[in-house]
Scaffold this active site. Structure first.
Site, PDB file in Angstrom:
ATOM      1  CB  CYS A  92      -1.513   7.675   1.713  1.00 20.01           C
ATOM      2  SG  CYS A  92      -2.918   6.826   2.000  1.00 20.01           S
ATOM      3  CD  GLU A 111      -2.980  -1.269   0.419  1.00 19.96           C
ATOM      4  OE1 GLU A 111      -3.327  -0.014  -0.055  1.00 19.96           O
ATOM      5  OE2 GLU A 111      -3.594  -2.405  -0.102  1.00 19.96           O
TER       6      GLU A 111
HETATM    7  P1  NAD Z   1       8.181   4.834   5.031  1.00 16.12           P
HETATM    8  O1  NAD Z   1       8.235   4.088   3.711  1.00 16.12           O
HETATM    9  O2  NAD Z   1       9.367   5.647   5.336  1.00 16.12           O
HETATM   10  O3  NAD Z   1       7.961   3.741   6.312  1.00 16.12           O
HETATM   11  C1  NAD Z   1       6.799   2.820   6.432  1.00 16.12           C
HETATM   12  C2  NAD Z   1       7.473   1.667   7.301  1.00 16.12           C
HETATM   13  O4  NAD Z   1       8.611   1.095   6.804  1.00 16.12           O
HETATM   14  C3  NAD Z   1       7.736   2.151   8.602  1.00 16.12           C
HETATM   15  O5  NAD Z   1       7.398   1.084   9.534  1.00 16.12           O
HETATM   16  C4  NAD Z   1       9.440   2.116   8.640  1.00 16.12           C
HETATM   17  O6  NAD Z   1       9.677   1.712  10.144  1.00 16.12           O
HETATM   18  C5  NAD Z   1       9.715   1.129   7.648  1.00 16.12           C
HETATM   19  N1  NAD Z   1      10.808   1.365   7.053  1.00 16.12           N
HETATM   20  C6  NAD Z   1      11.246   2.800   6.769  1.00 16.12           C
HETATM   21  N2  NAD Z   1      12.454   2.587   6.112  1.00 16.12           N
HETATM   22  C7  NAD Z   1      12.732   1.262   5.989  1.00 16.12           C
HETATM   23  C8  NAD Z   1      13.823   0.530   5.198  1.00 16.12           C
HETATM   24  N3  NAD Z   1      14.809   1.064   4.646  1.00 16.12           N
HETATM   25  N4  NAD Z   1      13.807  -0.973   5.430  1.00 16.12           N
HETATM   26  C9  NAD Z   1      12.719  -1.380   6.187  1.00 16.12           C
HETATM   27  N5  NAD Z   1      11.775  -0.745   6.559  1.00 16.12           N
HETATM   28  C10 NAD Z   1      11.589   0.467   6.475  1.00 16.12           C
HETATM   29  O7  NAD Z   1       6.790   5.668   5.064  1.00 16.12           O
HETATM   30  P2  NAD Z   1       6.153   6.762   5.889  1.00 16.12           P
HETATM   31  O8  NAD Z   1       7.352   8.051   5.926  1.00 16.12           O
HETATM   32  O9  NAD Z   1       6.154   6.104   7.255  1.00 16.12           O
HETATM   33  O10 NAD Z   1       4.687   7.368   5.487  1.00 16.12           O
HETATM   34  C11 NAD Z   1       4.829   7.937   4.231  1.00 16.12           C
HETATM   35  C12 NAD Z   1       4.580   7.239   2.730  1.00 16.12           C
HETATM   36  O11 NAD Z   1       3.691   6.219   2.992  1.00 16.12           O
HETATM   37  C13 NAD Z   1       4.076   8.189   1.670  1.00 16.12           C
HETATM   38  O12 NAD Z   1       4.620   7.772   0.550  1.00 16.12           O
HETATM   39  C14 NAD Z   1       2.521   7.935   1.674  1.00 16.12           C
HETATM   40  O13 NAD Z   1       2.003   8.140   0.577  1.00 16.12           O
HETATM   41  C15 NAD Z   1       2.566   6.418   2.122  1.00 16.12           C
HETATM   42  N6  NAD Z   1       1.433   6.062   2.625  1.00 16.12           N
HETATM   43  C16 NAD Z   1       0.651   5.123   1.871  1.00 16.12           C
HETATM   44  C17 NAD Z   1      -0.549   4.704   2.498  1.00 16.12           C
HETATM   45  C18 NAD Z   1      -1.556   3.767   1.834  1.00 16.12           C
HETATM   46  O14 NAD Z   1      -2.519   3.367   2.379  1.00 16.12           O
HETATM   47  N7  NAD Z   1      -1.323   3.533   0.341  1.00 16.12           N
HETATM   48  C19 NAD Z   1      -0.948   5.139   3.749  1.00 16.12           C
HETATM   49  C20 NAD Z   1      -0.256   5.963   4.349  1.00 16.12           C
HETATM   50  C21 NAD Z   1       0.957   6.463   3.818  1.00 16.12           C
END
Ligand code: NAD
Length: 467
Positions: A253, A219
């Site tokens: 998002c 997602e």
């Molecule tokens: P992110 O991708 O930085 O982090 C999401 C999760 O991944 C967190 O639990 C984090 O601990 C983990 N993570 C981060 N970097 C990692 C790595 N290198 N290796 C493994 N795990 C890692 O996203 P965010 O900043 O928490 O959220 C913002 C993003 O999420 C935006 O792009 C937004 O559009 C998207 N988003 C999508 C939805 C949806 O339902 N489609 C909902 C909310 C947010």
């Protein structure tokens, strides 16, 4: 890596996953009544943590209480109640018909859990985006490990306490930590992974999951456009647009990332936007109790760095409060705010002459998670619906497609793969196992050796069938 602790023991992530798998395989959640009971327990836990949740997201990102209650709590009650009412129907075996060659016999599909599901969630709606996929996973009979985002640690702490005090680890457990913890969990080979976050991290998750052939639902995010056509009444649409940009200070998002406005109504759009913004949040937005803050300095600097060029409204920032004003920017495709997902309260405004121009603009870019269209013109509605590709499309509305348990929620292409919510969540976390049950009463010697004369008989049958 030792990560799961309890009063008496410390076990590795691999051992925890094995324990969960054993619990599911030994029938831990085979009974539908037991799944309903677990979901009700989750609902009760949220109920007793309501205040703590609202306080945590206020501390993490200055989220107004009403926004927190609606998006993290009410939303979850709705999702859980819908699942409890419908699991029995979703979980039924589905009869399918058989080709004549297999008669007499019967066949059906039985939905079965994968085992141990790992849910990795982001910070922006920490409760909703952690627990909403989990409702689908539990409804489908899986055990779950949740790895919430470490950013905005208040919500993370509430989730850990609420879940780990309520459920035994073999059923549902929260593990907290940074990306190394996430990697260790993935490498410990859960049976399914549901990741919500950025496309960049989504690619890493999928790559690591592939090493053990773990199925994934991703997602993700991206830039969600909003088209405003000239036939709409600006007074009727502006609250919906403003709300779709400003909810959670733009950190949504499926929030509107930028607007594509038909050129002849651009001035009307801009003046109404400012009028409605002042009515909702006052002339000095920083004073409004109804407008949130940016999650951390890193994101503040990233978003504030995009404010440049012709600012039509807003533009103020205050790093000490992580405040960024609702900012309308006269932009083109080369503007800094058009180069990546904003995830904040900036609204670039671009224009088009005819609807095909807006459609082509969207088609030239990554498939968005959401697309919004404001128009009452049926021909325009149909054209946009049929010729654009996005996770979802909402016509004359913003955000509310996500609050509809009867619609799947998910992206396509760069905005993700797979979906959940309601029965779509149940299906995502179920393997639909085909079962063929053949009667022993009749058999055909066509299938078995020796094959002498079988070919001619089969050809004759094929000829007869094709008539
Ligand atoms: P992110 O991708 O930085 O982090 C999401 C999760 O991944 C967190 O639990 C984090 O601990 C983990 N993570 C981060 N970097 C990692 C790595 N290198 N290796 C493994 N795990 C890692 O996203 P965010 O900043 O928490 O959220 C913002 C993003 O999420 C935006 O792009 C937004 O559009 C998207 N988003 C999508 C939805 C949806 O339902 N489609 C909902 C909310 C947010």
């Amino acid at each position: 890596m030792e990560t799961m602790t309890s009063a008496t023991s410390q076990i590795s992530n691999k051992e925890l996953i094995e324990k969960q798998r054993k619990y599911i395989h030994s029938g831990g959640l085979r009974s539908i009544e037991e799944r309903k009971r677990v979901l009700q327990t989750l609902r009760d836990a949220i109920k007793s943590y309501e205040e703590a949740i609202i306080e945590a997201v206020a501390k993490d990102m200055g989220r107004p209480s009403l926004e927190a209650y609606a998006s993290e709590i009410l939303y979850m009650y709705n999702e859980i109640d819908h699942a409890i009412r419908n699991i029995s129907k979703w979980a039924k075996k589905k009869r399918v018909s058989l080709p004549w060659l297999l008669i007499p016999g019967r066949a059906h599909l039985i939905p079965q859990p994968y085992g141990s599901v790992l849910v990795i969630s982001p910070w922006n709606y920490p409760v909703q985006l952690s627990l909403s996929p989990i409702v689908g996973a539990i409804a489908a009979g899986n055990a779950v490990i949740l790895k919430p985002s470490e950013i905005g640690g208040y919500a993370e702490a509430v989730l850990r306490e609420m879940i780990n005090k309520t459920f035994p680890p073999e059923l549902f457990h929260v593990i907290t930590g940074d990306k190394d913890v996430t990697m260790n969990l993935i490498h410990s080979a859960p049976d399914y992974i549901c990741f919500t976050g950025s496309p960049a991290v989504g690619k890493i998750i999928m790559q690591e999951a592939a090493k053990n052939l773990i199925p994934v639902t991703l997602e993700l995010g991206g830039k969600s456009p909003c088209i405003v056509h000239d036939d709409v009444n600006m007074d009727a649409i502006m609250n919906r647009i403003l709300w779709g940009k400003c909810f959670n200070a733009g950190q949504t998002c499926i929030g509107i990332d930028y607007v594509l406005v038909q050129k002849k109504v651009k001035d009307a759009f801009v003046s109404k936007f400012i009028e409605f913004k002042n009515k909702a949040y006052g002339e000095d937005t920083i004073q409004s109790p109804d407008f949130g803050r940016i999650i951390n300095e890193k994101n503040f600097d990233r978003i504030a760095g995009m404010i440049s060029g012709n600012i039509l409204s807003g533009g103020k920032t205050d790093r000490s409060q992580k405040f960024i004003d609702i900012t309308l920017i006269d932009a083109d495709e080369n503007h800094p705010a058009m180069q990546e997902e904003i995830f904040g309260p900036l609204m670039p405004i671009l224009t088009y002459d005819i609807i095909e121009e807006a459609i082509n603009f969207i088609l030239k870019r990554e498939k968005p998670l959401a697309l919004y269209l404001y128009s009452n013109d049926k021909a325009v509605q149909e054209k946009v619906e049929e010729s654009t590709y996005s996770g979802s499309l909402a016509i004359n509305n913003t955000l509310l497609q996500v609050a509809t348990t009867t619609l799947p929620f998910g992206g396509v292409g760069n905005s993700g793969m797979g979906s959940y919510h309601g029965k779509f969540g149940f299906e995502t976390f179920s393997h639909m196992k085909p079962v063929l049950n053949k009667s022993l009463k009749l058999d055909s010697d066509l299938l078995y050796a020796p094959y002498k004369n079988t070919m001619r008989k089969l050809e004759k049958w094929a000829l007869w069938l094709s008539r």
